[in-house]
Design a protein around this motif. Sequence first.
Motif, PDB file in Angstrom:
ATOM      1  N   PHE A 265     -49.202  -6.348  14.894  1.00  0.00           N
ATOM      2  CA  PHE A 265     -49.112  -6.567  13.336  1.00  0.00           C
ATOM      3  C   PHE A 265     -47.826  -6.035  12.884  1.00  0.00           C
ATOM      4  O   PHE A 265     -47.014  -6.452  11.990  1.00  0.00           O
ATOM      5  CB  PHE A 265     -50.396  -5.951  12.592  1.00  0.00           C
ATOM      6  CG  PHE A 265     -51.415  -6.899  12.689  1.00  0.00           C
ATOM      7  CD1 PHE A 265     -51.315  -8.012  11.792  1.00  0.00           C
ATOM      8  CD2 PHE A 265     -52.717  -6.893  13.136  1.00  0.00           C
ATOM      9  CE1 PHE A 265     -52.438  -8.968  11.491  1.00  0.00           C
ATOM     10  CE2 PHE A 265     -53.658  -7.785  13.139  1.00  0.00           C
ATOM     11  CZ  PHE A 265     -53.615  -9.002  12.099  1.00  0.00           C
ATOM     12  N   ILE A 266     -47.563  -4.600  13.328  1.00  0.00           N
ATOM     13  CA  ILE A 266     -46.487  -3.972  12.814  1.00  0.00           C
ATOM     14  C   ILE A 266     -45.199  -4.917  13.197  1.00  0.00           C
ATOM     15  O   ILE A 266     -44.303  -5.020  12.440  1.00  0.00           O
ATOM     16  CB  ILE A 266     -46.394  -2.723  13.612  1.00  0.00           C
ATOM     17  CG1 ILE A 266     -47.306  -1.634  12.595  1.00  0.00           C
ATOM     18  CG2 ILE A 266     -44.844  -1.770  12.918  1.00  0.00           C
ATOM     19  CD1 ILE A 266     -47.512  -0.261  13.260  1.00  0.00           C
ATOM     20  N   ALA A 267     -45.022  -5.315  14.661  1.00  0.00           N
ATOM     21  CA  ALA A 267     -43.885  -6.115  14.590  1.00  0.00           C
ATOM     22  C   ALA A 267     -43.843  -7.294  14.103  1.00  0.00           C
ATOM     23  O   ALA A 267     -42.561  -7.621  13.755  1.00  0.00           O
ATOM     24  CB  ALA A 267     -44.138  -6.261  16.389  1.00  0.00           C
ATOM     25  N   VAL A 268     -44.749  -8.057  13.937  1.00  0.00           N
ATOM     26  CA  VAL A 268     -44.807  -9.432  13.175  1.00  0.00           C
ATOM     27  C   VAL A 268     -44.375  -9.151  11.437  1.00  0.00           C
ATOM     28  O   VAL A 268     -43.588  -9.944  11.125  1.00  0.00           O
ATOM     29  CB  VAL A 268     -46.134 -10.061  13.264  1.00  0.00           C
ATOM     30  CG1 VAL A 268     -46.081 -11.249  12.423  1.00  0.00           C
ATOM     31  CG2 VAL A 268     -46.189 -10.375  14.855  1.00  0.00           C
ATOM     32  N   LEU A 269     -44.860  -7.977  11.036  1.00  0.00           N
ATOM     33  CA  LEU A 269     -44.842  -8.041   9.501  1.00  0.00           C
ATOM     34  C   LEU A 269     -43.643  -7.302   8.988  1.00  0.00           C
ATOM     35  O   LEU A 269     -43.128  -7.531   8.119  1.00  0.00           O
ATOM     36  CB  LEU A 269     -46.299  -7.409   9.072  1.00  0.00           C
ATOM     37  CG  LEU A 269     -47.554  -8.234   9.119  1.00  0.00           C
ATOM     38  CD1 LEU A 269     -48.351  -7.555   8.458  1.00  0.00           C
ATOM     39  CD2 LEU A 269     -47.224  -9.558   8.520  1.00  0.00           C
ATOM     40  N   ALA A 270     -43.311  -6.090   9.742  1.00  0.00           N
ATOM     41  CA  ALA A 270     -42.220  -5.182   9.523  1.00  0.00           C
ATOM     42  C   ALA A 270     -40.869  -5.223  10.358  1.00  0.00           C
ATOM     43  O   ALA A 270     -39.924  -5.206   9.562  1.00  0.00           O
ATOM     44  CB  ALA A 270     -42.885  -3.570   9.777  1.00  0.00           C
ATOM     45  N   LEU A 271     -41.114  -5.709  11.528  1.00  0.00           N
ATOM     46  CA  LEU A 271     -39.861  -5.632  12.387  1.00  0.00           C
ATOM     47  C   LEU A 271     -38.720  -6.812  11.653  1.00  0.00           C
ATOM     48  O   LEU A 271     -37.553  -6.396  11.603  1.00  0.00           O
ATOM     49  CB  LEU A 271     -39.957  -6.141  13.599  1.00  0.00           C
ATOM     50  CG  LEU A 271     -39.045  -5.859  14.748  1.00  0.00           C
ATOM     51  CD1 LEU A 271     -38.603  -4.301  14.809  1.00  0.00           C
ATOM     52  CD2 LEU A 271     -39.433  -6.389  15.956  1.00  0.00           C
ATOM     53  N   PRO A 272     -39.283  -7.917  11.106  1.00  0.00           N
ATOM     54  CA  PRO A 272     -37.998  -8.829  10.664  1.00  0.00           C
ATOM     55  C   PRO A 272     -37.323  -8.104   9.266  1.00  0.00           C
ATOM     56  O   PRO A 272     -36.195  -8.235   9.137  1.00  0.00           O
ATOM     57  CB  PRO A 272     -38.888 -10.022  10.293  1.00  0.00           C
ATOM     58  CG  PRO A 272     -40.034  -9.967  11.229  1.00  0.00           C
ATOM     59  CD  PRO A 272     -40.446  -8.371  11.291  1.00  0.00           C
ATOM     60  N   GLY A 273     -38.216  -7.450   8.439  1.00  0.00           N
ATOM     61  CA  GLY A 273     -37.572  -7.064   7.378  1.00  0.00           C
ATOM     62  C   GLY A 273     -36.595  -5.767   7.709  1.00  0.00           C
ATOM     63  O   GLY A 273     -35.553  -5.686   7.163  1.00  0.00           O
ATOM     64  N   ALA A 274     -36.893  -5.074   8.941  1.00  0.00           N
ATOM     65  CA  ALA A 274     -36.195  -3.906   9.199  1.00  0.00           C
ATOM     66  C   ALA A 274     -34.799  -4.404   9.915  1.00  0.00           C
ATOM     67  O   ALA A 274     -33.817  -3.626   9.929  1.00  0.00           O
ATOM     68  CB  ALA A 274     -37.136  -3.055  10.299  1.00  0.00           C
TER      69      ALA A 274
END
Length: 272
Positions: A13-22
């Motif tokens: 979930f972190i990879a899918v939701l946060a990584l693109p924004g980071a």
Amino acid sequence: VGWRTAFLVMAAFIAVLALPGALSVLCLKPSRKGLLPYGAVAASVQEEAVESGLSEKKSAGKSGFLSPAFPISILFALLCACITGLGQHFPGYAEHAGIGAAVGALMVSASMVGNIVSKLILGVLSDAIGPFRSCSLMTLINCGALLALSLLPVRGSLLPLVCAFFYGTIYSVAAVGVPLVVRFVFGPERYDAVYGVVAVFTSCGGALGLSVIGYLYDFFGGYGIAIGGCAVLGAVNVALLLVLALLRKREQAAGPEERSGKISVQAAEELS
């Protein structure tokens, strides 16, 4: 499915939701990406206005670092974040108190419910009575929950869950209250620069509190000192809020001409 699989799901979930924004790159100037701004006819005029506004904001931000409220805001954010470290020790507290790790896990959940509810309440209260009073109220509720957890006899699971729920109010102060207080104290023209530094100490405080509480348990053989210490930190934070409120009132009494004059002089010195 077990805690290992649960952690893998959380990581996904972190990879899918946060990584693109980071990983996304934000640019203030379209020219850096080979693009023209919208309404390119007036682009040069707009760009000059943006650069001028950013320069003034930068000068105003630097003036915030010289304010006595700056180190106090850092200490306030640091102590708030330190208190949030206690919540992750609730399973260990419950086992030590003899009520079982399952109750400790429920205490973590109860504190997260208190976290969500108190954030919503803090936002409404801040609009109604201001960030100083609302943050003080949430901090005092947290102190009361910590004192109850420390002093009252632990019987069954109801009291620890209630205390954990009200303990969750500290998350609202650390996440919502700190930026509201910083913005109110320093104003929108200095907020970005000042809060960027304060936020670093908020992150450090969370890591520091989590570790120190663990060491206190190892040293004293229980969580009593850690819980009482967090209550003391809460009382200190209420005092810091009072000091920040007094500094804000003194700055307002100085008058807008004096405040803008200080910023303008510093901006002129920078430009020269």
